[in-house]
Structures are given as C-alpha cells and as structure tokens.
Design a protein around this motif. Structure first.
Motif, short mmCIF file in Angstrom:
data_model
loop_
_atom_site.label_atom_id
_atom_site.label_comp_id
_atom_site.label_asym_id
_atom_site.label_seq_id
_atom_site.Cartn_x
_atom_site.Cartn_y
_atom_site.Cartn_z
N MET A 288 0.85 -1.20 0.00
CA MET A 288 0.00 0.00 0.00
C MET A 288 0.88 1.25 0.00
N SER A 289 0.38 2.31 -0.61
CA SER A 289 1.07 3.60 -0.51
C SER A 289 0.61 4.27 0.78
N ARG A 290 1.32 5.32 1.17
CA ARG A 290 0.92 6.02 2.40
C ARG A 290 -0.46 6.63 2.23
N GLU A 291 -0.75 7.14 1.04
CA GLU A 291 -2.07 7.73 0.81
C GLU A 291 -3.16 6.66 1.00
N GLU A 292 -2.90 5.49 0.46
CA GLU A 292 -3.88 4.40 0.64
C GLU A 292 -4.03 4.05 2.12
N VAL A 293 -2.91 4.04 2.82
CA VAL A 293 -2.96 3.72 4.25
C VAL A 293 -3.85 4.72 4.98
N PHE A 294 -3.64 6.00 4.70
CA PHE A 294 -4.45 7.02 5.38
C PHE A 294 -5.94 6.88 5.02
N LYS A 295 -6.19 6.69 3.73
CA LYS A 295 -7.59 6.73 3.28
C LYS A 295 -8.35 5.45 3.54
N ALA A 296 -7.63 4.33 3.53
CA ALA A 296 -8.40 3.09 3.43
C ALA A 296 -7.97 2.00 4.40
N THR A 297 -7.23 2.36 5.44
CA THR A 297 -7.07 1.39 6.53
C THR A 297 -7.90 1.92 7.70
N GLY A 298 -7.67 1.39 8.88
CA GLY A 298 -8.58 1.73 9.98
C GLY A 298 -7.98 2.66 11.01
N PRO A 299 -8.33 3.94 10.97
CA PRO A 299 -7.83 4.87 12.00
C PRO A 299 -8.58 4.68 13.31
N GLY A 300 -8.19 5.46 14.30
CA GLY A 300 -8.90 5.46 15.58
C GLY A 300 -10.17 6.28 15.47
N SER A 301 -11.15 5.90 16.26
CA SER A 301 -12.48 6.50 16.16
C SER A 301 -12.51 7.91 16.76
N PRO A 302 -13.18 8.84 16.08
CA PRO A 302 -13.48 10.13 16.73
C PRO A 302 -14.71 9.98 17.62
N GLY A 303 -14.77 10.78 18.66
CA GLY A 303 -15.89 10.62 19.59
C GLY A 303 -16.45 11.95 20.10
N TYR A 304 -17.68 11.86 20.55
CA TYR A 304 -18.38 13.00 21.17
C TYR A 304 -18.84 12.54 22.54
N PHE A 305 -18.53 13.33 23.54
CA PHE A 305 -18.78 12.88 24.92
C PHE A 305 -19.46 13.96 25.74
N THR A 306 -20.39 13.54 26.55
CA THR A 306 -20.91 14.42 27.59
C THR A 306 -20.75 13.70 28.91
N ILE A 307 -20.09 14.37 29.86
CA ILE A 307 -19.77 13.72 31.13
C ILE A 307 -20.39 14.53 32.26
N LYS A 308 -20.93 13.83 33.19
CA LYS A 308 -21.52 14.48 34.37
C LYS A 308 -20.99 13.74 35.57
N VAL A 309 -20.42 14.48 36.52
CA VAL A 309 -19.92 13.83 37.74
C VAL A 309 -20.37 14.63 38.94
N GLY A 310 -20.83 13.94 39.95
CA GLY A 310 -21.23 14.61 41.18
C GLY A 310 -20.40 14.15 42.36
N ALA A 311 -20.16 15.07 43.30
CA ALA A 311 -19.36 14.69 44.48
C ALA A 311 -19.89 15.41 45.71
N LYS A 312 -19.57 14.82 46.84
CA LYS A 312 -19.83 15.47 48.12
C LYS A 312 -18.81 16.58 48.33
N LYS A 313 -19.10 17.47 49.24
CA LYS A 313 -18.13 18.51 49.59
C LYS A 313 -16.80 17.93 50.03
N ASN A 314 -16.87 16.78 50.68
CA ASN A 314 -15.62 16.14 51.16
C ASN A 314 -14.79 15.55 50.02
N GLY A 315 -15.32 15.67 48.82
CA GLY A 315 -14.52 15.22 47.68
C GLY A 315 -14.91 13.85 47.16
N LYS A 316 -15.72 13.09 47.88
CA LYS A 316 -16.08 11.75 47.43
C LYS A 316 -17.09 11.80 46.29
#
Lengths: 762, 762
Positions: A288-316
């Motif tokens: 394969m050429s490098r161009e083929e590698v970029f276009k047609a092999t398997g890169p890592g997935s892009p992602g979209y994330f929403t994170i919610k974390v709750g804690a006590k005042k004491n940090g837990k």
C-alpha cells in the motif's frame, strides 16, 4: 540477592543487530520467482452505487495477468454452507470492507485489483478500468448520521443493543445502556455536579510500514501468505471466512513488522492478493502507498462525549454519567464497549450510568489504536474530573487520592478488580521529583491525569526445544511486535538457568506452530509469557526425568541449577545439562520438546499516572510540552528498557493525538492524506519522556507481569489539557489542541463559551 | 473388516500436485535479495601438493565480492577448543574433503571458491586464480594403494582396527577381522567348498538434482542455510564442527530434494557457501554442475571380494569366508562394516570369517549409496552361493530354502535376528507366477537372488498440532525424500480417525522443529513413523482430556471414534472433535500439541528375493532383462504405491550398477563425467518391474512397519548374473556386465578363466 537473574534486566533486543543493519526481512523484502505486482483501484467517492465495472481494456494491456472484483468472491451462500451457517454480519462486512460489492462507502474503498508483471503496468491498468457510479450524498459525521433523514449506508442495519430493536434501519450500529447503582440518586446526593462536553478527532496509528503482503496459491488451492500483521492466526481465520478456504489450507508466514498499534489486526490487501494469485496462477505482492494507508485502513475512532460527575463537599464522588457517540466509519465496530470500561475505570464510584452509540459514516471503518477508545474518553473524563476538583477546591492529585479504585471495587461494568496499582502510581506521583519540582511563571502550567486499560489475556502457546548442544529454542507463532522475542529469551534463560546467548527464539508460521492469539491488547508478555514460562518448566521437567534415568534416581530426587543436575540424596551424583541434552538425541526417552499453553487468565489491569508541564505562547497558541513523566504499573518489568520504550512511544502518540493529529474531511474526502499535511509529532514536539515503573504484581500469571503496551497513550491529552488550563485559564474540550484552537480559546476566554473548531475549518 | 482405514492404501502423495506443476521449491529456486553466485575452483590433478594460491587478479575482477581458500577456515585448534577437544580425525577429514588444505587428493578437489554478482563473473574469476602444484603420482586403485611402496595420501594414516597398529602409516583406513564359530573346522566338515573372486566398479547415485544451497550470514554470525540435503540436523552438526559455529547459530532450512540415495547426507558446497557469505556480507547461492557432481561428490565404493563357502552334500552350509577390499576414495570411510553384515545375512551359517579392508585412493571419497556396500558384496556372495548350489546339484531356490536365516539366528556379527521375513519372501517365490511361468529357449535364462539390509532406526521426533477448525498438522524436521509427508498424513489420519484432507504435513527448519535424524538408512517410515504415531496418540489423549472436561466425566471414561467423543458410561453424552478443537483456543486446558520422540528401536531387517529373466544376444553380448520381479518384506506397507515406487527405483539402480554404470578412471582422471558417457539405465533398459509385497511385521514399532528404501538395490546384479549364466553358461564375476564383457566371456568360456575387463579398457 535479586530474585531473578535475567528478568528485570535491560538485555539487548535479540533482533537489534538485524534491525539496525537492515538485514531483518520485512514484507517489502519479499521476492518470489515469477512474482506479480498487485495494485488496487479505489473509489474517489465517499458514497456511491457501483453501476458497472468494465476492465476489458485493462486485461488487454500487456503484462496484466489478472483483474479481480467482488464478482470473483465466493458467494456468501457458499461460505455459509461451508462454515455451517456461521458467516455472521461481521464477516459479511469484512468482505465488503476489503472489496466493495454494490456500494462504495468511503473514499478509497477498493473496487478492483490488478496483478501485472510490474508495478508500473499495474498502475497503468487501473486507469483503464471504467467504473460507472451513481454518486450518493456522503454521511460526514456521527451527528449527521444519527439524524432521522440521514442517508443510510446499509439499508439493513439495525443496532446491536440490549434494548428494543428500532422500527427502521439506521446508521446506528451499537447502542449501549448500562447502569450500576442508582445514578439519579447519586447525583441527588451530590453537593457539586459538573457537566462537560467534548469532541475528539479521527487519528491514525501511522505505523512506519504500510500494509504489505505476498501470496502464492498452489494448484490444489493451498495458500501461502507472507504478511506483516499483528497476528498470523487471526489473519488465517479472517481469510478462511472471507475467501471460503479451509483454515488448514492457508499458511500465514509472519514477516518483521514495522509497527501496528492495533491497526494491523484486520486484513486489507491480503484477500485481494490471494484472489489475484488464484486467478493469475502466480505469486502476487501488494504494497500500500501512504495515501492508501491514510484513506483506506482503519484509523482510531473520533468521539463525542458528555460527562456528568457529582461529588460530596468532602470530595467523594457519588455518581457519574457518560454519554458517548463514536463515529466508526463505514462498517459497525466502534470502540464504545471498551471506552465505557475505560471511562471511570480509575475511580471507585457508587453509581454509574453509561449511554453509548457506535454510528456508521462514510469514512474508513475504524480499528483499534493502542488502548482502542481509551484516549478520547479519558481526555473527556479526566478533564471533567479536573473541573470538579477545581470546583471542590482541591488539587487534581488530592482529588484522585480520595477516589481511586482498589482491589475488590467494581469496574464500570459489573466485574470487580483483582490486584491493581492505582494507589501505587498515585503514591509515586506524590513522591516523584517531577511533582515536587515547582513549575512556575507566566504561561506555564502543570497537569496530571490517570489512565486505565484493562488489557487482554487470550489464548497463547509456545514450545521450548532443547537442542543437542544444550541450547534452547523458543518456538511460537507469536508475532514480535514489541520485543516479544527478547522477553521470551529472558524467560527461557531464567527458567532453564542458562545464559541468554544459549537461547534462540523463532517465530514460525501457522502451519508449524500451535495456535496463539495475535500480538495486541497488551496480552503478549502477560499471556504469551505465561505460555513460554509453562513450556520452559515442561522442558525442564523432562530434562530432569532424563537426568534421573542417567543418575539412576527418582525424578523427584533430582535437583537442577545452573547447568547441573544432581541427586538430592547424594549431591556428588551429578550430570551436566549439556550431557543430558546430548543424550536426548541418542538414547533413552528421546528429544525434549517443552510445551506451554494458556487460556482464560484473568485481567491484569494497567494503570498509569502522567504529569505534563507546558508553556503556552500566548501570541500563537502554540503549546510547548516541556517536561513529561509517565508513572506506570508494569507488574514486573521483564525488560525495563523495552517497557520504557513502549511507554515513551505511547506517550508520544498520545501527545500527537492531543496536540496535532486529525483527519481533515471535506464533503467526505480526506484532504490531508500525506505526512506533509497530517501532522505527527516530531522529536521537536516532545520532551524527553521520563518513565517511572511501579511494580504491583498482577493477580495471575508468572512473575506478576502486566501488559504495558497500551495505557501510556491514554492520558497525555488530559494531562496536557489540564496543564494548558493552569497556564492559560482556558479549558480545551476538543482535540487536537492545535495552536489555532488554543489561541482562539485564549482570545475568547472571557466571552461566552462556544464550540471551538479544532480543525481550523470554521 | 480391514484393520486400518488409511494405512495400507495407495493414497495420493501430498506433494504430487506441486511436483508435477513445478511449484515445488527446490534449491535452484532460491532467490535472495542481493544474492551472489558462488563457484568452486577444483584441482585438475588427482594428487598434488598445493604450493601456492594467488587470487589477487580474481579479486580485482569487477563483480567479484569474495574469494575463500582453506586459509579462511577457523583453525583446527580453535575448533578443538570450542568443541572440548572433540574434533576427531573424521571431522578433520571432513574439513579437508570439502576444501583442500595442503594437498589435493582427487581430481575435482576444491581449492578455492568465488562469490560474484553473476555466475559468469564467478566462472571468469576462477580462471584468474593461479595455483602452483607439485604434482604427485596418483594412487589409482585399492590394490595399488596397498602395495608397500605406494605413494601415501595421508602420511599420518593408520588403520582403525581391532588388532595391532602397524609400524608405518599407509593407505589402509580400516581393517576388520571377525570370526564367529570356527570357520576352519566348518570348511573341514564341508563336502563341497567353492571359492570365487569378484570385482565391482565405482558408481554414482546420479540423483537428478545436483547439490545446491544458499547461505545468508547475519552480522552477529547467525547462519541461515537453505539446502537439499537428506537431513537438516546432520547438516547443522557437520557445519558446526567444520566452521566452528555454535549449533544453535545455524538454521538449516530444507528445500525439496531431487533424489539423494545416501549421497546427500554429507555436505559439500555448504561450508564454502557459508564462508563466502561470511566474507562478502551478502547471501550466496551455489549450484554444482553435473561434471562437478560426478567428479567431486561421493559415489558408491568399488570392491574386490573373495568368497569361500562350504556345504554338506545335503545342502546345509557349514562355513563361509569373505575377504573384501573397498576403495573408499581420498579419505577413510568405506562400507566394509556394513558390507560384512550384508554378505551372508540371509543365511544361517554356523561359522563365519570376515577379513575386510577400506583403502584410500586418489578418487572422490565414497559415500553411502542405497544400502551402502550391499550391492557389490551381495553380487559376490549370491553368485558364489549359486556356484555352490550348482555343484550340489540343487536349484538356487531350493538351496536357499535349506539355509535361510530365521528369528533367533545369528547375524554375521554376534547379534541375533528378531522377527524376519526371509522364509516369507522365499515362500512367495515358490508360489509366484513369475517363478512358475517357464522361461525357456535359446539364450534365455532365469536367475534369482536374496538380498538383505539391516536398516537403521535412530532418533526421531514429530509434533502433531490440532488446529482450531479440527484439522491436524504434522510438524517435523524430517526431510521428505521418499514420500514421508504422505505416510505421515496417513498415520495421523489413522490415529486421529479423520479424513486425509484434514491432515496437513509441514517440514520445518532446525530452528523450529525438534531434532530428528536425517532421511536415510531405511529409517524414516520405521523410526520417524513411530514418532508420528506417538505424537498422534499424545494429541488424541489431550483431546480426550479436554472432551472429558466438557462432558464432565473422567478422561478414562471418554471414548473416541470418527470425530466424536462420548462417555463410556452414558453414550448419549457426546461432543464432537471439532467442538473440542474449537474450544482449545478459547478456554480450558488450551491448545493441543502432541509430541512424539523415539530413540533406540531395534532393527527391522529388510529381506527381498528377486527374480530376473534375461535374453542374451550372443552376437553382441547385450543382455536384455525381459522380466523382473521383486518380492520384498515391508512389514506393513503404509502406502503400497510408494513402496512399489521405491522398490522399482532400487531395482532400476541395481540394474544400472550391474549392467552399465562405472567410473572410468585413466591415471586418476575421470573420463566419463557426463550423462553422455556415464551410462545410466533408461526406460529401454528395464522391463516393467513387478512387485510383490510380503508383510511380516517387524518386532518393534507401531504397525510392524519395516523400512523399504534400500534392500531393493542389493540383489539385481546377482540375480541377473545367474540368469546370464543360465542363458550362456558363463559366470560374470565382474561388474558392470556390459555387452563387451559378456561377449568376451562367451567367446572365452571354453578357455581358461582369466580376469575380464569390465571397463573395456584392457
């Protein structure tokens, strides 16, 4: 006295000399008599129906020996019949991925392949193939793909899910809902709750060596395939199901491999090469050429994330929630399940809820990239944890010291951890020279992040042959991706108590070695190392039995050390290892072949803490990573030099992922498919990466070894993002954190937050 | 119901297709990147001192990359040191054989070797090497060599002997004295005593493929050698001792082999190829020409025999004596010990005396040629037995029925036979259609002779891998010279009760397979077959254990047949072979690797009776072999087609040895070193050779298999000589029995007997 003689030592790589002198044989070095050169015709469109393919002109070109298209594939029905109905939708997709059937689904999707007497002729022939397309609108990203009126990639696709099947097919490939504890209640109990959103880009493993292989098909259909894949047995089984060839009729020969990082587990050109060889009746090679590698092999997935974390005042922490959407390219198979496990992995959280989606789009199907799915989700979660710590008014380290997971705690799923080293790596941060050296001044900041990767175990096998001169040879089909031959040599030398130079290590083909899983998932040293250990012990036991015969004592009365067997009852009664070895080929119980195999080891989780110091140029937004320390639990570092190399490599790739790398798509077409435009980190972009190895023995396996290959790539973006925040006061919620993006964030930090275009394309 | 499903069947050779289509990779097919071509400078003189070698001009020729001479060899002292003083005189001679040191000892003796970028340049370079010789008178044959004033080949050579060491060195390499019983007394008791003398010629194995190899030496000294030798481990050990390279640093890779017949056990060009590669730093390939093969590899030994046998009037033999002198060429190592064993092997004789001599001469050092030493001595003994039978007035068959050896009888040496088939083959002669079909008329005659070969056993190893699809692979380093892959496939299929097409067989290299002796001495099917049998049984036992786990029963309660395991106690409780195989790679006890190894099996002697019908043209002396039957005890013919092929090949070679082949030396120079002048039998010279296989199971090993590869070459000359006698009344006591020789004998039969020049050169 040290516990081990050869383990824990930075011994020279067994393949060092042949690597540096260029003698090591890579796929590109293959030359077979009568060999043809293959080349692939690829789609210029990201989404289109193939109406017709006419390769008559190409076949007429002198030197062209074969052209194949999907018409040359064995029918799925035939394949189903011979595999007892076991051809799954995944296998069907595998077939369509390496060779488009009725539709092309990404730019670069293979349509046909040509074999010719020279590469030049093969390339000319491609231009003579006429393809008639009906171009369709491309599905450009996961959000657009999920919209109700989005074009469908696969009109038959329903998500894999635990819940109800939707009424209509769509572009969602996987839906994952998971809840442990009661998240709603957890958030209600929290004193502080934060919620953040993140976006990461598609990036490539950019192994040095492009995909390459050669195939030779005999008259009776037997296939020999030389390839640089991470696992020869997984190649064998993929090809068997794609091409409907009995497993035993495919011999896969491993070549040296120039990097894989998860991207070389799946096959791409291999099936085409075999089909061409079948048709042409001659061996065929494909690079394969490098161009083929970029276009047609398997890169890592892009992602979209929403994170919610709750804690006590004491940090837990009381509760955490994550929603994630992964763009998995043209076929199902994104990292949502693994990303879920990684997300809150380092923490002990009573209630956790996960919503996850893998979505298909008109891009190359994503593949594993070193701790697949780990880096984006970790960037998102660790950044959110830092926001929370900030709100709680504690520093990121202290916050983590309050919430880390330990043996017996739950993972994100319903499993519990065995022995793990989160506390150990955190303790090492506390005592580290890096953490204790001030990094102050304008535009400077320090960040830290934790990283987790569960690691795989899988099935492994190895043989240890005792040669007539007393030397030993470790034989297996385990591809040496990361120094496996060297650690194998060390384990055999340790167990047989013989000098390293008397131990050879040989990597064989699928025909001549017992099944062993590929080299991926941090499993090699852990699981394959266990097989080597067992094979060595088995060989030693047989040698003891032969020594017992010669000493005329019971085998259980034979002691062995350092090349000498003796009778426990009469230590003067002795025989040398070499004498026993020599005798194996002439008399008695015969030649000694030690065997070792293992399945079903428990996990040996990897944890790391990483510290990054940055200086940001406020004029340009350029971030200089000035110091970086990775503290990682290796269980036992069989070869510390190799472990350090692995970690440094992973951190460097993590920095690339965080700072500069991304796939730039424009209407479904990749615009930066070259090293000129795809910005990998160079040596100027990374500081010396300091490594501190912590050794908390794994619960299972010999020596307490853990895999070390993957987790190092997980936290660099999060650690650097925190450092940028400390330097500039801005939080970067999108990767990569390019100078443009950082500059924009700085310039707008006092304005209302709005989405930042990481790609510089808005 | 037949005892076996796959044994005893003429299954197709597993390599048949690749052989006939030309896909099988022989040594000549090797192409390595950057490969050089080697060529050897050889002595034109049979005996000379090398005064000086100047290769300066050769090195200056463009394209020449290395020249080596004996100066480039590691010193014997170094070799001795690293082998712990174990470099024997034999090893020293091996070094001198493949590369002349101070003296050349036969025409074609290597003096130097060149590696160049093309074969043409290498050949040109040879012409530029100047060698200064002091020519010595050649020692032309064994008789001349034994004369007191004969020139000495090795001024340090004393015979290996049981008796006293002579005062002075000489050309006698081995003296063998052996007596069992009291021969003098035996002859005194005899009513009839006959004594005959015989002479046989030097002949070549004339394998189709000349010696060929390629070597690649890594920076760290590791050697990979591709070669077409009969045994990869013997090559490894020879090269290790010649070149002082650790055994484990030499990987020998077997190529397909185009015939060996004993002549490819020793190495010739291999050491030179490695030395050239060491010096040039590039891979080197070397192919011998046919002329080089004739002049400088190892033909079969010519011999001189005097036989005396006495018998009672009732036909019972009382005593036998043999004196034999073998010309072993330039270095010690002739066939006297084996010829002694063969001589009276088929007979039960109370008293036997043997005097034997191996003598060095200025000819290529002889090597094994299929039952080495057997054909000449058998021709001599069987002819003498026929003279004796004639004198006693019984036919040759009846005479043999009175005197054959049976289980428990002594061999020529002091061992006793285990189960043997002499009577069985004789019985088959009695009942054979050939023997019972008259062959009458003028110039026609029928002869028969018995043949014996003891066969070797040696050490063997094999692995049997169970693949995840339920197929099995036999793995070993056993070179497939005679269909070993096919018989291996049959044994595995038999023991694992699976179709042949599910069994693959792989021949690996010394690096990745357990030690197994080479393919020679009729040992392969017998001893290696035992290893394959054991490895198969071991694999099956492991599969049973895994099935037991799945069935939740004790392993000893598991039955297996035809792809299905079940519980003895509850036959409904069952699991398929394929299911268990699939599970090995995912769970439980793991992957199954069966191993088998064997040393020290007893002999499995081979006996044959052969019947020849000839018609002699009294005008020309030309002998037409019109019908030929070989009856042979195979113990069990695993693949009758292969056994028949082996026997037909052996008989054909025996006919060549008897009728037409000889080395024609003239003052130490070989005058017929080409296929034009060295007369092998063609298809016009041999009739269809009928085979009858007798099966008297061997005492040891599975199935009762005996080796079958060698004994068929032993009696053809004796059988044909007897037929000629019956046709013409003349007894031929010299080989080959060319038309000239037969005509001369006929023309002079009524005159006093005098030596007949077989070579036509007197």
């Amino acid at each position: 006295m040290p516990k081990y003689k050869y383990l824990g030592k930075a011994t020279q790589k067994v393949d060092a000399l042949e690597r540096v002198t260029g003698k090591a044989a890579f796929g590109a070095d293959i030359h077979l008599p009568g060999m043809l050169h293959g080349k692939v015709l690829r789609s210029p469109h990201p989404h289109a129906i193939i109406k017709a393919i006419d390769y008559g002109m190409a076949l007429k070109l002198e030197g062209v020996k074969a052209v194949v298209t999907s018409k040359d594939l064995p029918s799925l029905e035939d394949a189903r019949a011979s595999f007892g109905g076991e051809v799954s939708i995944d296998q069907e997709h595998l077939r369509k991925l390496f060779l488009a059937h009725d539709k092309v689904l990404f730019e670069g999707h293979p349509i046909a392949a040509v074999a010719a007497t020279s590469l030049e002729i093969a390339e000319q022939a491609l231009e003579l193939i006429k393809v008639e397309y009906e171009v369709l609108p491309p599905v450009e990203d996961a959000f657009k793909a999920m919209q109700p009126n989005a074009p469908l990639l696969h009109p038959y696709l329903y998500p894999k899910t635990l819940g109800q099947k939707p009424k209509n097919p769509g572009n969602v490939a996987t839906i994952m809902f998971h809840e442990r504890g009661d998240a709603e209640k957890g958030f209600a109990e929290a004193d502080v709750v934060v919620e953040e959103s993140f976006e990461t880009a598609m990036v490539h493993q950019v192994y040095i060596e492009p995909q390459v292989d050669a195939a030779q098909v005999e008259e009776d259909g037997k296939v020999t395939l030389w390839t640089a894949n991470q696992g020869i047995f997984n190649v064998q089984s993929q090809l068997s199901s794609i091409l409907n060839i009995p497993l035993g009729s495919i011999n896969v020969v491993p070549m040296e491999i120039g990097g894989g990082f998860g991207g070389k587990i799946i096959t791409y050109v291999e099936s085409l090469t075999i089909m061409l060889s079948q048709k042409a009746g001659r061996p065929v090679k494909m690079v394969m050429s490098r161009e083929e590698v970029f276009k047609a092999t398997g890169p890592g997935s892009p992602g979209y994330f929403t994170i919610k974390v709750g804690a006590k005042k004491n940090g837990k922490i009381t509760a955490a929630y994550i929603k994630m959407i992964h763009d998995c390219g043209a076929f199902p198979g994104g990292p949502t399940p693994m990303a879920s496990l990684v997300s809150f992995g380092p923490y002990n959280i009573p209630s956790i809820k996960v919503d996850g989606y893998d979505v298909v789009t008109n891009k190359p199907r994503v593949q594993a990239y070193r701790a697949p799915g780990g880096t984006p989700v970790n960037f998102s979660v660790e950044s959110t944890m830092n926001v929370l710590a900030d709100k709680l008014g504690v520093d990121p380290l202290k916050f983590r010291m309050q919430n880390y997971a330990k043996e017996g705690d739950y993972m994100v799923n319903d499993q519990r951890y065995n022995r793990i080293g989160v506390k150990a790596v955190l303790d090492r941060v506390v005592s580290s020279s890096h953490w204790n050296t001030p990094w102050e001044g304008p535009n400077r900041g320090r960040g830290m992040a934790l990283g987790f990767w569960i690691g795989a175990a899988g099935t492994s096998s190895a043989l240890v042959l005792i040669n007539s001169d007393g030397s030993a040879t470790g034989v297996s089909g385990q591809v040496d991706l990361t120094g496996t031959r060297t650690s194998t040599q060390q384990i055999i030398a340790e167990e047989l108590q013989m000098p390293l130079e008397k131990v050879n290590v040989k990597v064989g083909d699928t025909d001549s070695t017992p099944y062993t899983m590929g080299s991926f998932g941090s499993r090699t040293t852990y699981s394959f190392g266990t097989a080597v250990y067992r094979a060595s012990r088995d060989a030693l036991a047989q040698m003891k039995a032969r020594a017992a015969t010669q000493l005329k004592v019971n085998p259980e009365d034979v002691e062995y050390a350092e090349g000498r067997f003796w009778s426990k009852k009469d230590p003067e009664k002795a025989v040398s290892w070499n004498e026993v070895a020599r005798s194996t080929i002439t008399r008695g119980e015969g030649v000694v072949t030690g065997r070792g195999t293992v399945t079903g080891l428990g996990h040996a989780p990897e944890f790391t803490a990483q510290i990054a110091d940055v200086e940001v140029d406020p004029e340009t937004g350029k971030v200089y990573v000035k110091r970086f320390t990775a503290i990682q639990d290796a269980g036992l570092a069989i070869n510390p030099m190799q472990v350090e190399g692995q970690i440094q490599g992973g951190v460097t790739q993590g920095i690339g992922w965080g700072m500069s790398e991304y796939y730039y798509y424009d209407k479904g077409k990749l615009r930066n498919a070259s090293f000129l435009d795809y910005r990998m980190p160079t040596s100027l972009d990374v500081p010396m990466i300091d490594i501190e190895i912590v050794e908390v023995p794994a619960s299972e396996g010999p020596y307490g070894v853990r895999g070390v290959g993957e987790v190092s790539i997980v936290p660099p973006p999060a650690a650097i993002a925190e450092a940028i925040y400390r330097a500039t006061g801005v939080r970067m919620n999108k990767l990569p954190m390019t100078p443009e993006a950082v500059l924009w964030a700085i310039k707008t930090k006092d304005k209302e937050r709005e989405p930042v275009a990481a790609n510089g394309d808005s």
